[in-house]
Design an enzyme around this catalytic site. Structure first.
Site, PDB file in Angstrom:
ATOM      1  N   LYS A   1     -84.432  17.959 -15.531  1.00 12.50           N
ATOM      2  CA  LYS A   1     -84.414  18.295 -16.861  1.00 12.50           C
ATOM      3  C   LYS A   1     -84.954  17.654 -18.109  1.00 12.50           C
ATOM      4  CE  LYS A   1     -81.199  21.740 -15.717  1.00 12.50           C
ATOM      5  NZ  LYS A   1     -80.054  22.611 -15.921  1.00 12.50           N
TER       6      LYS A   1
ATOM      7  N   ASP B   1     -79.947  27.511 -20.655  1.00 12.04           N
ATOM      8  CA  ASP B   1     -78.526  26.967 -20.315  1.00 12.04           C
ATOM      9  C   ASP B   1     -77.479  27.388 -21.147  1.00 12.04           C
ATOM     10  OD1 ASP B   1     -79.452  26.057 -17.644  1.00 12.04           O
ATOM     11  OD2 ASP B   1     -79.401  23.933 -18.453  1.00 12.04           O
TER      12      ASP B   1
END
Length: 276
Positions: free
Chosen positions: A67, A104
């Site tokens: 990420k 997220d």
């Protein structure tokens, strides 16, 4: 109607439910899409991403451990990605440029507040971990109205760096992992560590669990089992894994790519029945 090629990058990645989720979303709209898993080591990640988009890829999800790398290679970054310093969605732009997004935090908050019907406003929150997963959700917890966010990490410098990035010392602060038993009880405890994924025990004290506490693990399935078992033994009112968060973050990516918002509830129910 073909909707193009999509993928999720990770290492390892064979366990990913993302292909099933995106195919289920596509089915809701009568779309046909190719969605595959791509296992790339950290050294191979950037080249694999560039190759995927050069070959006509229209969107990629990104999971552990890539990420931060996904954020770094992007040319444009959403506000959520910039705050987190990490990205879980990459989208191509004109001229070979890439845009990074991080869904997220929004996905987690939506799972908690809408699916599980728990209002986070006024909660005292404990965030376990200060890595990429923690960065991805910290700001969204504050945006959702938690009163305070206490960040604890085995490496205290990482926790301090996250608190400094948030820049709201009245609400977001750090404590030492060794002092957990003395911090009092919390209304919300979020496990953003990689302990479950790595098969390690967190060895947490029961004293941190308040009488109305919600314990939430960002991982799902086997990786979340130990933390959820600890939460229930400690008397937590709610104990949830991150399966709903996974479905919600996938829906955000799907909408970004296709301009259509899928219905997440039937997909979540099917996965929950299948995987427990």
């Amino acid at each position: 109607m073909s909707a193009g090629q999509f993928a999720v990058f990770g290492h390892p990645i064979s366990h990913s439910l993302s292909p099933q989720i995106h195919q289920a979303f596509a089915h809701q709209f009568g779309l046909e899409l190719e969605y595959r898993t791509i296992d790339a080591s950290p050294a191979e990640f950037e080249a694999a991403v560039r190759r995927f988009f050069a070959d006509g890829g229209l969107g990629a999800n990104v999971t552990l451990p890539h990420k931060a790398a996904a954020f770094a290679l992007a040319d444009e970054r959403s506000e959520a990605a910039s705050r987190a310093g990490s990205a879980n969605v990459l989208t191509p732009r004109v001229g070979g440029r890439l845009a990074a997004h991080n869904t997220d935090g929004d996905g987690m908050v939506r799972d908690i507040t809408e699916r599980h019907q728990v209002d986070l406003r006024g909660h005292t929150a404990l965030l376990l971990g200060a890595g990429g997963a923690a960065h991805g959700v910290a700001w969204s917890l504050l945006d959702a109205g938690v009163e305070t966010l206490t960040i604890v990490n085995r490496t205290p410098e990482s926790a301090d760096a996250l608190a400094d990035a948030i820049g709201d010392p009245a609400r977001a602060h750090t404590r030492y992992w060794e002092d957990l038993a003395d911090l009092g009880a919390f209304d919300l405890i979020v496990n953003a560590t990689s302990a479950g994924v790595l098969g390690r025990s967190l060895d947490l004290p029961f004293a941190i669990v308040g009488n109305r506490a919600l314990c939430y693990d960002l991982s799902y399935g086997k990786a979340a089992t130990d933390f959820l078992a600890w939460a229930r033994t400690a008397g937590a009112r709610y104990a949830f894994d991150g399966l709903g968060m996974l479905v919600e973050t996938a829906a955000d990516a799907f909408e970004l790519w296709h301009g259509k918002r899928p219905d997440t509830d039937p997909v979540y129910r099917e996965l929950r029945q299948r995987y427990g």
